[in-house]
Write a protein that holds these residues in place. Structure first.
Motif, mmCIF file in Angstrom:
data_model
loop_
_atom_site.group_PDB
_atom_site.id
_atom_site.type_symbol
_atom_site.label_atom_id
_atom_site.label_comp_id
_atom_site.label_asym_id
_atom_site.label_seq_id
_atom_site.Cartn_x
_atom_site.Cartn_y
_atom_site.Cartn_z
ATOM 1 N N VAL A 416 -79.432 25.320 -39.125
ATOM 2 C CA VAL A 416 -78.758 24.768 -37.945
ATOM 3 C C VAL A 416 -79.504 25.188 -36.684
ATOM 4 C CG1 VAL A 416 -76.626 24.777 -36.604
ATOM 5 C CG2 VAL A 416 -76.515 24.715 -39.096
ATOM 6 N N SER A 417 -79.987 26.431 -36.659
ATOM 7 C CA SER A 417 -80.743 26.916 -35.501
ATOM 8 C C SER A 417 -82.025 26.116 -35.310
ATOM 9 C CB SER A 417 -81.068 28.405 -35.679
ATOM 10 O OG SER A 417 -79.887 29.179 -35.763
ATOM 11 N N VAL A 418 -82.658 25.712 -36.422
ATOM 12 C CA VAL A 418 -83.869 24.882 -36.306
ATOM 13 C C VAL A 418 -83.531 23.545 -35.649
ATOM 14 C CG1 VAL A 418 -85.630 23.650 -37.621
ATOM 15 C CG2 VAL A 418 -85.036 25.986 -38.233
ATOM 16 N N TYR A 419 -82.422 22.942 -36.058
ATOM 17 C CA TYR A 419 -82.000 21.674 -35.443
ATOM 18 C C TYR A 419 -81.764 21.860 -33.943
ATOM 19 C CZ TYR A 419 -81.408 18.829 -39.663
ATOM 20 O OH TYR A 419 -81.638 18.088 -40.806
ATOM 21 N N LEU A 420 -81.094 22.949 -33.593
ATOM 22 C CA LEU A 420 -80.831 23.195 -32.163
ATOM 23 C C LEU A 420 -82.127 23.463 -31.412
ATOM 24 C CD1 LEU A 420 -77.648 25.466 -32.392
ATOM 25 C CD2 LEU A 420 -77.781 23.002 -32.009
ATOM 26 N N ARG A 421 -83.035 24.191 -32.055
ATOM 27 C CA ARG A 421 -84.320 24.478 -31.409
ATOM 28 C C ARG A 421 -85.134 23.202 -31.210
ATOM 29 N NH1 ARG A 421 -87.153 28.383 -34.910
ATOM 30 N NH2 ARG A 421 -88.046 26.551 -35.900
ATOM 31 N N GLU A 422 -85.061 22.304 -32.174
ATOM 32 C CA GLU A 422 -85.782 21.039 -32.034
ATOM 33 C C GLU A 422 -85.111 20.148 -30.991
ATOM 34 O OE1 GLU A 422 -88.540 20.469 -33.262
ATOM 35 O OE2 GLU A 422 -88.756 21.834 -34.960
ATOM 36 N N ALA A 423 -83.781 20.244 -30.903
ATOM 37 C CA ALA A 423 -83.072 19.391 -29.953
ATOM 38 C C ALA A 423 -83.216 19.879 -28.517
ATOM 39 C CB ALA A 423 -81.590 19.315 -30.326
ATOM 40 N N ALA A 424 -83.415 21.211 -28.333
ATOM 41 C CA ALA A 424 -83.425 21.787 -26.979
ATOM 42 C C ALA A 424 -84.452 21.136 -26.055
ATOM 43 C CB ALA A 424 -83.628 23.295 -27.066
ATOM 44 N N PRO A 425 -85.749 21.066 -26.430
ATOM 45 C CA PRO A 425 -86.719 20.462 -25.498
ATOM 46 C C PRO A 425 -86.476 18.981 -25.269
ATOM 47 C CG PRO A 425 -87.760 20.906 -27.617
ATOM 48 C CD PRO A 425 -86.421 21.553 -27.654
ATOM 49 N N VAL A 426 -85.959 18.283 -26.316
ATOM 50 C CA VAL A 426 -85.698 16.857 -26.142
ATOM 51 C C VAL A 426 -84.534 16.663 -25.174
ATOM 52 C CG1 VAL A 426 -85.168 14.708 -27.332
ATOM 53 C CG2 VAL A 426 -86.541 16.440 -28.479
ATOM 54 N N LEU A 427 -83.484 17.492 -25.333
ATOM 55 C CA LEU A 427 -82.358 17.415 -24.397
ATOM 56 C C LEU A 427 -82.802 17.752 -22.976
ATOM 57 C CD1 LEU A 427 -79.517 19.103 -26.501
ATOM 58 C CD2 LEU A 427 -79.555 16.741 -25.685
ATOM 59 N N GLU A 428 -83.670 18.730 -22.877
ATOM 60 C CA GLU A 428 -84.164 19.107 -21.550
ATOM 61 C C GLU A 428 -84.961 17.967 -20.932
ATOM 62 O OE1 GLU A 428 -86.649 22.781 -19.455
ATOM 63 O OE2 GLU A 428 -86.304 22.741 -21.611
ATOM 64 N N THR A 429 -85.776 17.312 -21.754
ATOM 65 C CA THR A 429 -86.550 16.177 -21.247
ATOM 66 C C THR A 429 -85.634 15.045 -20.807
ATOM 67 O OG1 THR A 429 -88.394 16.743 -22.719
ATOM 68 C CG2 THR A 429 -88.339 14.513 -21.846
ATOM 69 N N LYS A 430 -84.628 14.735 -21.660
ATOM 70 C CA LYS A 430 -83.689 13.677 -21.284
ATOM 71 C C LYS A 430 -82.941 14.042 -20.011
ATOM 72 C CE LYS A 430 -84.598 11.258 -24.996
ATOM 73 N NZ LYS A 430 -85.374 10.018 -24.922
ATOM 74 N N LYS A 431 -82.594 15.314 -19.899
ATOM 75 C CA LYS A 431 -81.876 15.765 -18.707
ATOM 76 C C LYS A 431 -82.738 15.606 -17.467
ATOM 77 C CE LYS A 431 -79.417 19.805 -16.924
ATOM 78 N NZ LYS A 431 -79.003 21.205 -17.213
ATOM 79 N N LEU A 432 -84.019 15.993 -17.581
ATOM 80 C CA LEU A 432 -84.931 15.832 -16.443
ATOM 81 C C LEU A 432 -85.127 14.367 -16.098
ATOM 82 C CD1 LEU A 432 -87.641 18.508 -17.323
ATOM 83 C CD2 LEU A 432 -85.927 18.624 -15.503
ATOM 84 N N MET A 433 -85.231 13.537 -17.138
ATOM 85 C CA MET A 433 -85.403 12.104 -16.885
ATOM 86 C C MET A 433 -84.172 11.528 -16.192
ATOM 87 S SD MET A 433 -87.263 10.903 -20.424
ATOM 88 C CE MET A 433 -87.211 9.181 -19.940
ATOM 89 N N GLU A 434 -82.972 11.967 -16.643
ATOM 90 C CA GLU A 434 -81.758 11.487 -15.990
ATOM 91 C C GLU A 434 -81.687 11.982 -14.551
ATOM 92 O OE1 GLU A 434 -78.367 12.533 -18.255
ATOM 93 O OE2 GLU A 434 -78.871 11.222 -19.959
ATOM 94 N N THR A 435 -82.138 13.225 -14.353
ATOM 95 C CA THR A 435 -82.147 13.762 -12.988
ATOM 96 C C THR A 435 -83.102 12.978 -12.109
ATOM 97 O OG1 THR A 435 -81.602 15.963 -13.829
ATOM 98 C CG2 THR A 435 -82.521 15.832 -11.602
ATOM 99 N N LEU A 436 -84.307 12.711 -12.677
ATOM 100 C CA LEU A 436 -85.281 11.940 -11.901
ATOM 101 C C LEU A 436 -84.763 10.535 -11.619
ATOM 102 C CD1 LEU A 436 -88.591 13.010 -13.674
ATOM 103 C CD2 LEU A 436 -87.852 13.620 -11.366
ATOM 104 N N ARG A 437 -84.159 9.946 -12.644
ATOM 105 C CA ARG A 437 -83.637 8.593 -12.445
ATOM 106 C C ARG A 437 -82.505 8.615 -11.421
ATOM 107 N NH1 ARG A 437 -79.697 5.184 -14.365
ATOM 108 N NH2 ARG A 437 -80.335 2.994 -14.558
ATOM 109 N N GLU A 438 -81.640 9.644 -11.539
ATOM 110 C CA GLU A 438 -80.541 9.740 -10.574
ATOM 111 C C GLU A 438 -81.071 9.949 -9.162
ATOM 112 O OE1 GLU A 438 -76.502 12.410 -9.852
ATOM 113 O OE2 GLU A 438 -77.712 12.670 -11.663
ATOM 114 N N SER A 439 -82.131 10.785 -9.057
ATOM 115 C CA SER A 439 -82.699 11.025 -7.728
ATOM 116 C C SER A 439 -83.362 9.771 -7.180
ATOM 117 C CB SER A 439 -83.711 12.173 -7.795
ATOM 118 O OG SER A 439 -84.822 11.824 -8.617
#
Length: 611
Positions: A416-439
């Motif tokens: 489960v930790s591997v799944y979370l570790r793999e998801a973390a950078p992707v979530l961060e990227t999506k979050k940054l993209m949403e932030t950039l898009r929102e900005s």
């Protein structure tokens, strides 16, 4: 054992065949012996009759008994001879059924007689009348040719033959046994290294199937068999070394601590399969469009892949000390179930959020005071896993487990930790993209949506209005003489004026309405489902509020006015952007007629020169 059993079987068959052969030979030989003796007796009796000494026949039979192996001999007369010559001697009358049968049908009969001292073969041989020879039977007997004249019964001992046969068979048995023993010893010497090596290989393979590759196969010979043992040991060493390295590397990737008694091969396969599935999971979420899709895929993996049905996924609210529940027990929700709801407004109450470390309630029950199962859900513990993004906790996964299921969940945690570790950078990227898009869709100075946001959202807005058969009130707003502020007091004061105006506009309209910074000192307000009279009232309220506001910028206090043009969609126009144009025309009319006023568009304002 196989060759011993085969040797014993062959020995038994050989003894049986030998005994049968000797028995058959003894019977046949004795039978021929009896026939020969019977023929001698017949010839002698015939000669005795011719020579007139037939009365001496008994002494002849006695002398005949001196022949080695002949136990007894006697002659019996047939009824036809008795009728011609009388009964004869007392012992010449048939004494048993065999002799009677032989006298009747003229066929010789034999039988074996076992006594306590010896084994005898008894033969009863008939005398058949014949005209062959000279003298012959018909010269003395008044019978027809082929008639039975009598019979001779003899008993021949075969005890000596039996003993010789037993001695011979015994010798054969001894020789064959010795040969078999020597052969078995030689075969054992040849086969033992093969069987021993095969057993060692079997033991090594069985240990390898249990994940232990440290078994060794002893090299017993220097031939091909020894080469097999050497190659087997090399293979086991290669597998042991390879699996140790693979297992260590995979364990580091999964942060999994190997168990001393686990099957190394199975554990390595499980870890590699887990990493493979995690890689597929990462590939899938990288192609997802939003964070919500990633969270949903993670929720499906928890229930489908790991069989975890009681859990919560939280997301941190940016720039706020708050948490938002995304999924609880597989369902999308915005409320807590397993935790104190206070963590939603004060995320510091979540221990995993506050520390950024795994919080394991199965190892330390009661470690987190915010874990609060609902009433009736007793016998539960929790494990909270923080998902680190940009150096901080971006998400928290809370796994709720029953006490009986804790061991299984602990075994699943590394994966489960591997799944979370793999998801973390992707979530961060999506979050940054949403932030950039929102900005990119918001004005950084005022925080209002900008014109680009309107261009992207307008189709959805119009579709909703048309489906509901509603209407939109469109206002175009422009500060009066704003350029003089920048020229007189500078752009810093001008920025304060814009920010203050934006705040007034947001406070005046509903949250469902849109306030857009259209460009510079020009703003747009879209009122959803507002009748024209309400739109006019809101516009007048905005104008009055702006006129009454005082703007403080350092030592400078300013008062400003605003001009507003109003149009309606779809009353004034069938297209939204044409309604915007009409509102802009009304704004231009307000500017031309003295500013600080609200003017609604009418068709007379639209002239050919404006096309």
């Amino acid at each position: 054992m196989f060759f011993s059993a085969m040797s014993i079987g062959l020995l038994v068959i050989l003894v049986a065949i030998s005994l049968y052969a000797f028995r058959s030979f003894s019977i046949v030989s004795s039978s021929e012996h009896i026939r020969t003796a019977a023929e001698i007796v017949r010839v002698h009796l015939t000669e005795s009759m011719i020579n007139g000494v037939i009365d001496k026949r008994e002494s002849f039979l006695k002398r005949l008994m001196e022949v080695q192996g002949l136990a007894s001999a006697r002659v019996v007369r047939s009824p036809m001879v008795e009728q011609q010559f009388g009964k004869g001697l007392s012992q010449e009358t048939a004494s048993d059924d065999i002799e009677i049968q032989v006298l009747r049908d003229g066929k010789a009969q034999y039988e074996i007689i076992e006594t306590s001292d010896d084994t005898l073969i008894r033969g009863t041989i008939p005398f058949i009348a014949t005209n062959r020879g000279s003298p012959n039977c018909l010269e003395c007997h008044q019978v027809q040719e082929g008639m039975v004249l009598g019979a001779v019964t003899m008993q021949v001992s075969i005890g000596s033959l039996k003993n010789k046969a037993l001695l011979t068979v015994g010798g054969i048995v001894v020789v064959v046994t010795l040969f078999s023993l020597v052969a078995i010893m030689l075969i054992r010497r040849m086969i033992q290294p093969i069987s021993t090596t095969a057993e060692n290989v079997e033991v090594a393979v069985q240990r390898a199937l249990r994940g232990d590759f440290k078994a060794k196969v002893d090299q017993l010979t220097n031939d091909e068999l020894g080469q097999i043992a050497t190659d087997m040991n090399r293979l086991l060493n290669f597998l042991d070394d390879g699996l140790n390295r693979i297992g260590a590397n995979v364990a580091r990737l999964t942060s999994r601590t190997p168990s001393p008694d686990e099957n190394q091969l199975t554990a390595t396969i499980d870890m590699v399969e887990g990493l493979t599935k995690a890689a597929h999971f990462k590939q899938a979420i990288e192609e997802d469009e939003t964070k919500a899709e990633i969270h949903q895929r993670l929720a499906k993996a928890l229930s489908g892949e790991f069989g975890i049905n009681e859990y919560s996924i939280y997301e941190m609210v940016a720039n706020k000390n708050q948490m938002t529940p995304l999924f609880v027990d597989g369902a999308s929700t915005d409320s807590c179930r397993w935790c104190d709801p206070q963590i939603l407004v004060r995320s510091e109450g979540c221990r995993a959020r506050r520390t950024g470390h795994v919080v394991d309630g199965t190892l330390n029950p009661g470690i987190c005071y915010s874990f609060l199962p609902p009433e009736g859900e007793t016998g539960r513990n929790h494990i909270c896993l923080p998902v680190i993004q940009s150096g901080g906790v971006g998400n928290v996964l809370q796994i709720v487990t029953k006490i009986a299921d804790e061991t299984r969940i602990q075994g699943l945690l590394p994966y489960v930790s591997v799944y979370l570790r793999e998801a973390a950078p992707v979530l961060e990227t999506k979050k940054l993209m949403e932030t950039l898009r929102e900005s990119s869709l918001k004005d950084p100075m005022t925080g209002l949506n900008n014109r680009r946001f309107l261009e992207e959202y307008v189709d959805t807005l119009i579709s909703n209005v048309q489906r509901r058969k509603g209407r939109l009130g469109v206002m175009m707003l422009d500060l009066d003489f704003f350029k003089m502020v920048n020229d007189t007091y500078g752009h810093d004061v001008g920025d304060v004026v814009i920010k203050t105006l934006a705040k007034v506009l947001r406070q005046t309209v509903r949250t469902s309405d849109m306030v857009i910074r259209y460009g510079g000192e020009e703003f747009m307000i879209v009122l959803v489902d507002a009748p024209p009279e309400d739109v006019d009232l809101v516009a007048e309220k905005i104008r009055a509020s702006v006129e009454a506001m005082e703007i403080h910028a350092g030592t400078v206090t300013l008062k400003k006015t605003i001009s507003i043009g109003v149009a309606d969609f779809p009353t004034d126009s069938d297209t939204f952007w044409q309604a915007v144009k009409f509102a802009d025309v009304a704004l231009y009319q307000a500017k031309e007629t003295g500013r600080n006023r609200v003017i609604r568009f009418n068709k007379d304002m639209w002239t050919d020169k404006q096309y």
